[in-house]
Design a protein around this motif. Structure first.
Motif, mmCIF file in Angstrom:
data_model
loop_
_atom_site.group_PDB
_atom_site.id
_atom_site.type_symbol
_atom_site.label_atom_id
_atom_site.label_comp_id
_atom_site.label_asym_id
_atom_site.label_seq_id
_atom_site.Cartn_x
_atom_site.Cartn_y
_atom_site.Cartn_z
ATOM 1 N N UNK A 108 0.837 -1.208 0.000
ATOM 2 C CA UNK A 108 0.000 0.000 0.000
ATOM 3 C C UNK A 108 0.865 1.249 0.000
ATOM 4 N N UNK A 109 1.937 1.209 0.782
ATOM 5 C CA UNK A 109 2.822 2.383 0.823
ATOM 6 C C UNK A 109 3.596 2.535 -0.495
ATOM 7 N N UNK A 110 3.976 1.414 -1.090
ATOM 8 C CA UNK A 110 4.657 1.485 -2.389
ATOM 9 C C UNK A 110 3.724 2.132 -3.431
ATOM 10 N N UNK A 111 2.468 1.723 -3.435
ATOM 11 C CA UNK A 111 1.498 2.300 -4.375
ATOM 12 C C UNK A 111 1.343 3.798 -4.130
ATOM 13 N N UNK A 112 1.287 4.180 -2.835
ATOM 14 C CA UNK A 112 1.132 5.596 -2.494
ATOM 15 C C UNK A 112 2.348 6.406 -2.990
ATOM 16 N N UNK A 113 3.532 5.849 -2.805
ATOM 17 C CA UNK A 113 4.751 6.556 -3.234
ATOM 18 C C UNK A 113 4.790 6.681 -4.757
ATOM 19 N N UNK A 114 4.307 5.650 -5.453
ATOM 20 C CA UNK A 114 4.246 5.726 -6.922
ATOM 21 C C UNK A 114 3.229 6.781 -7.356
ATOM 22 N N UNK A 115 2.070 6.788 -6.699
ATOM 23 C CA UNK A 115 1.057 7.815 -7.017
ATOM 24 C C UNK A 115 1.627 9.213 -6.819
ATOM 25 N N UNK A 116 2.415 9.354 -5.769
ATOM 26 C CA UNK A 116 3.037 10.632 -5.424
ATOM 27 C C UNK A 116 3.862 11.202 -6.591
ATOM 28 N N UNK A 117 4.447 10.304 -7.383
ATOM 29 C CA UNK A 117 5.256 10.782 -8.519
ATOM 30 C C UNK A 117 4.535 10.562 -9.856
ATOM 31 N N UNK A 118 3.247 10.257 -9.784
ATOM 32 C CA UNK A 118 2.445 10.165 -11.008
ATOM 33 C C UNK A 118 2.745 8.950 -11.857
ATOM 34 N N UNK A 119 3.202 7.873 -11.210
ATOM 35 C CA UNK A 119 3.466 6.632 -11.959
ATOM 36 C C UNK A 119 2.501 5.559 -11.447
ATOM 37 N N UNK A 120 1.926 4.790 -12.378
ATOM 38 C CA UNK A 120 0.980 3.746 -11.981
ATOM 39 C C UNK A 120 1.719 2.430 -11.743
ATOM 40 N N UNK A 134 8.496 6.503 11.265
ATOM 41 C CA UNK A 134 8.015 7.634 10.455
ATOM 42 C C UNK A 134 9.149 8.596 10.062
ATOM 43 N N UNK A 135 10.298 8.509 10.752
ATOM 44 C CA UNK A 135 11.435 9.369 10.379
ATOM 45 C C UNK A 135 11.970 9.000 8.981
ATOM 46 N N UNK A 136 11.641 7.806 8.527
ATOM 47 C CA UNK A 136 12.131 7.371 7.201
ATOM 48 C C UNK A 136 11.222 7.849 6.065
ATOM 49 N N UNK A 137 10.045 8.376 6.422
ATOM 50 C CA UNK A 137 9.068 8.762 5.393
ATOM 51 C C UNK A 137 9.607 9.829 4.440
ATOM 52 N N UNK A 138 10.155 10.869 5.011
ATOM 53 C CA UNK A 138 10.599 12.004 4.175
ATOM 54 C C UNK A 138 11.696 11.560 3.185
ATOM 55 N N UNK A 139 12.775 10.881 3.669
ATOM 56 C CA UNK A 139 13.774 10.429 2.690
ATOM 57 C C UNK A 139 13.213 9.433 1.676
ATOM 58 N N UNK A 140 12.288 8.591 2.109
ATOM 59 C CA UNK A 140 11.688 7.600 1.188
ATOM 60 C C UNK A 140 10.934 8.320 0.064
ATOM 61 N N UNK A 141 10.096 9.291 0.431
ATOM 62 C CA UNK A 141 9.336 10.001 -0.605
ATOM 63 C C UNK A 141 10.266 10.864 -1.459
ATOM 64 N N UNK A 142 11.306 11.401 -0.864
ATOM 65 C CA UNK A 142 12.220 12.204 -1.696
ATOM 66 C C UNK A 142 13.014 11.294 -2.647
ATOM 67 N N UNK A 143 13.280 10.054 -2.265
ATOM 68 C CA UNK A 143 13.907 9.111 -3.206
ATOM 69 C C UNK A 143 12.984 8.852 -4.395
ATOM 70 N N UNK A 144 11.687 8.813 -4.146
ATOM 71 C CA UNK A 144 10.754 8.591 -5.262
ATOM 72 C C UNK A 144 10.754 9.788 -6.215
ATOM 73 N N UNK A 145 10.861 10.991 -5.675
ATOM 74 C CA UNK A 145 10.964 12.166 -6.557
ATOM 75 C C UNK A 145 12.223 12.065 -7.414
ATOM 76 N N UNK A 146 13.273 11.539 -6.810
ATOM 77 C CA UNK A 146 14.541 11.373 -7.523
ATOM 78 C C UNK A 146 14.407 10.304 -8.628
ATOM 79 N N UNK A 147 13.623 9.271 -8.358
ATOM 80 C CA UNK A 147 13.370 8.236 -9.379
ATOM 81 C C UNK A 147 12.666 8.884 -10.581
ATOM 82 N N UNK A 148 11.665 9.717 -10.274
ATOM 83 C CA UNK A 148 10.921 10.414 -11.329
ATOM 84 C C UNK A 148 11.859 11.309 -12.150
ATOM 85 N N UNK A 149 12.718 12.046 -11.416
ATOM 86 C CA UNK A 149 13.630 12.968 -12.091
ATOM 87 C C UNK A 149 14.568 12.195 -13.026
#
Ligand code: URA
Length: 189
Positions: free
Chosen positions: A61-73, A163-178
């Protein structure tokens, strides 16, 4: 070269390590067979073993949320694991279990030919990047190996526990998108 369907057939009948004895389903992996981005976790948990599909429980569920966050299905990427059968009580896979199973993943890489591989957690990173990999030091840093860009990030289950890992995890997904956009701009597959 095998097809993914053929490989899945081998995995379904696999008894190369003891994990086959307690499995309900093998979890081969699923997604776009032509994906630019491939995610690799550790191994199936309870829900994945019940359904035979990777990352469908809370970590999924969290993986799906992180993918949605960067607009990838989810359907646009490919999702697999280091081991294809659930280790009892979700313990870490043993060395011999990973050694027995990793060849299936290598074939999946060869068939799918992703441009980006995201290692979800230390177990995937140690197996794919380097046996001395340290998630605390190397997470979020790209590695270019055999013409593939590899990004190690936290395992989503670890993010759910801390929850301290959330911010770096989501920022890694932005980096994947970039990086994905950069690769598309420079010519893609
Ligand atoms: N954790 C994993 O590493 N893989 C899954 O498929 C589910 C949970």
């Amino acid at each position: 070269m095998y097809t993914l369907n053929q490989l899945n057939g081998f995995v379904k009948n696999c008894s190369k390590c003891d994990l086959y004895k307690e499995r309900n389903h093998t979890v081969f992996g699923q997604g776009n067979e032509n994906a630019d981005i491939m995610f690799v976790g550790e191994g199936p948990g309870y829900y994945e073993d019940v359904e035979g599909v990777a990352f469908v429980g809370p970590a999924g569920g969290l993986l799906t949320k992180a993918l949605n966050h960067i607009g990838i299905k989810r359907e646009d990427v490919y999702i697999a694991n280091i081991v294809k059968c659930r280790p009892p009580n979700n313990r870490n896979p043993l060395k011999e279990e990973m050694a027995a199973c990793i060849q299936y993943l290598r074939y999946q890489f060869k068939i799918i030919k992703p441009e980006i591989i995201v290692c979800l957690g230390a177990i995937a990173s140690v197996n794919i990047i380097d046996s001395s990999f340290k998630i605390s030091k190397q997470r979020g840093k790209w590695i270019h190996k055999k013409n593939v860009w590899i990004l190690p990030t936290f395992h989503p289950a670890a993010v759910l526990r801390d929850s301290a890992k959330e911010e770096p995890f989501f920022s890694d997904f932005l980096e994947i998108k970039r990086k994905h956009e950069e690769l598309i701009t420079s010519g893609g597959k």
